[in-house]
Design a protein around this motif. Structure first.
Motif, PDB file in Angstrom:
ATOM      1  N   CYS A   1      29.804  17.832  24.834  1.00 59.81           N
ATOM      2  CA  CYS A   1      28.590  17.806  25.636  1.00 59.81           C
ATOM      3  C   CYS A   1      28.743  16.587  26.551  1.00 59.81           C
ATOM      4  CB  CYS A   1      27.354  17.687  24.738  1.00 59.81           C
ATOM      5  SG  CYS A   1      25.796  17.748  25.620  1.00 59.81           S
TER       6      CYS A   1
ATOM      7  N   ASP B   1      17.123  19.282  21.055  1.00 59.36           N
ATOM      8  CA  ASP B   1      18.179  18.855  21.977  1.00 59.36           C
ATOM      9  C   ASP B   1      17.855  17.569  22.731  1.00 59.36           C
ATOM     10  OD1 ASP B   1      16.210  19.744  23.694  1.00 59.36           O
ATOM     11  OD2 ASP B   1      17.485  21.150  24.769  1.00 59.36           O
TER      12      ASP B   1
ATOM     13  N   GLU C   1      20.809  15.020  23.065  1.00 53.64           N
ATOM     14  CA  GLU C   1      21.803  15.498  24.028  1.00 53.64           C
ATOM     15  C   GLU C   1      21.265  15.384  25.452  1.00 53.64           C
ATOM     16  OE1 GLU C   1      23.584  19.274  23.025  1.00 53.64           O
ATOM     17  OE2 GLU C   1      23.606  18.742  20.887  1.00 53.64           O
TER      18      GLU C   1
ATOM     19  N   THR D   1      22.778  12.962  28.536  1.00 58.22           N
ATOM     20  CA  THR D   1      23.288  13.658  29.724  1.00 58.22           C
ATOM     21  C   THR D   1      22.318  13.553  30.909  1.00 58.22           C
ATOM     22  OG1 THR D   1      22.373  15.765  28.924  1.00 58.22           O
ATOM     23  CG2 THR D   1      24.695  15.284  28.381  1.00 58.22           C
TER      24      THR D   1
ATOM     25  N   VAL E   1      29.189  16.070  17.621  1.00 61.44           N
ATOM     26  CA  VAL E   1      29.097  16.315  19.060  1.00 61.44           C
ATOM     27  C   VAL E   1      29.739  15.128  19.762  1.00 61.44           C
ATOM     28  CG1 VAL E   1      27.554  16.777  20.997  1.00 61.44           C
ATOM     29  CG2 VAL E   1      26.882  17.487  18.685  1.00 61.44           C
TER      30      VAL E   1
ATOM     31  N   PHE F   1      30.352  13.129  23.464  1.00 63.26           N
ATOM     32  CA  PHE F   1      29.789  12.983  24.804  1.00 63.26           C
ATOM     33  C   PHE F   1      30.731  12.310  25.794  1.00 63.26           C
ATOM     34  CE2 PHE F   1      26.273  13.197  21.864  1.00 63.26           C
ATOM     35  CZ  PHE F   1      25.420  14.089  22.483  1.00 63.26           C
TER      36      PHE F   1
END
Length: 193
Positions: free
Chosen positions: A16, A48, A51, A55, A87, A89
């Motif tokens: 991600c 989410d 995340e 982002t 996850v 990044f």
């Protein structure tokens, strides 16, 4: 299939990509693993929001707490969800924006020489067995590629400013898991017993 590294990306993690990163200083070895904790909103798991924060897509109006962090641009290399899902990044070859103003063993700017791993959780509260297992697993993978010498909490590299992962994180449990995979010689913070 054995996980592998591809340009700093760990194949066992869901990607991600975050835009919040930069280059590490030339010739800077990655020698520190920093453990964090995060939940958005605080104390709520799943969803989410983490995340989206990493982002730059978080809807600041979606929760009153989000207004208090409006405009921050942060990231970590990894997030470990409550169920152990991993996850990623930022490539570990790059500098994620996770530690902020920080110092470890006299060295400032920990982002320059560290990898940041966020655990989904609230500082001071307990973490899940699946998270410890995933943390030990990614620590082993990181150690195969980078010359890690130490592990510390955000609270140890930014004392007085940060308090995560906090009293609920079992440093002795992590030390035991790392010993079981041959990483017993890593330096731990003095208070991490």
């Amino acid at each position: 299939m054995t996980p592998r590294w591809y340009a700093g990306w760990w194949s066992a993690a869901r990607r991600c990509r975050s835009p919040n990163f930069g280059q590490r200083p030339a010739g800077m070895p990655v020698s520190l693993l920093v453990v964090h904790s995060i939940s958005l909103p605080p104390g709520e798991y799943g969803g989410d929001a983490i995340e989206r924060l990493f982002t730059n897509r978080l809807d600041w109006a979606a929760h009153p707490y989000f207004e208090t962090i409006r405009g921050v641009e942060v990231s970590a290399h990894f997030l470990i969800r409550r169920d152990g899902e991993l996850v990623q990044f930022v490539s570990c070859d790059d500098r994620a924006w996770h530690a902020g103003r920080s110092r470890w063993r006299g060295r400032p700017d920990c982002n320059d020489f560290s990898i940041g791993v966020e655990l989904e959780g609230l500082e001071g509260q307990l973490f899940e067995a699946a998270q410890y297992a995933a943390l030990a697993s990614i620590a082993r993978g990181i150690a195969r590629r980078y010359p890690i010498e130490a592990v510390a909490g955000h609270e140890h590299v930014a004392p007085g400013r940060k308090a995560d992962p906090g009293a609920g994180f079992e440093w002795s449990r992590l030390r035991e898991l790392l010993s079981g995979i041959g990483l017993a010689d890593w330096d731990f913070p003095d208070s991490a017993t």
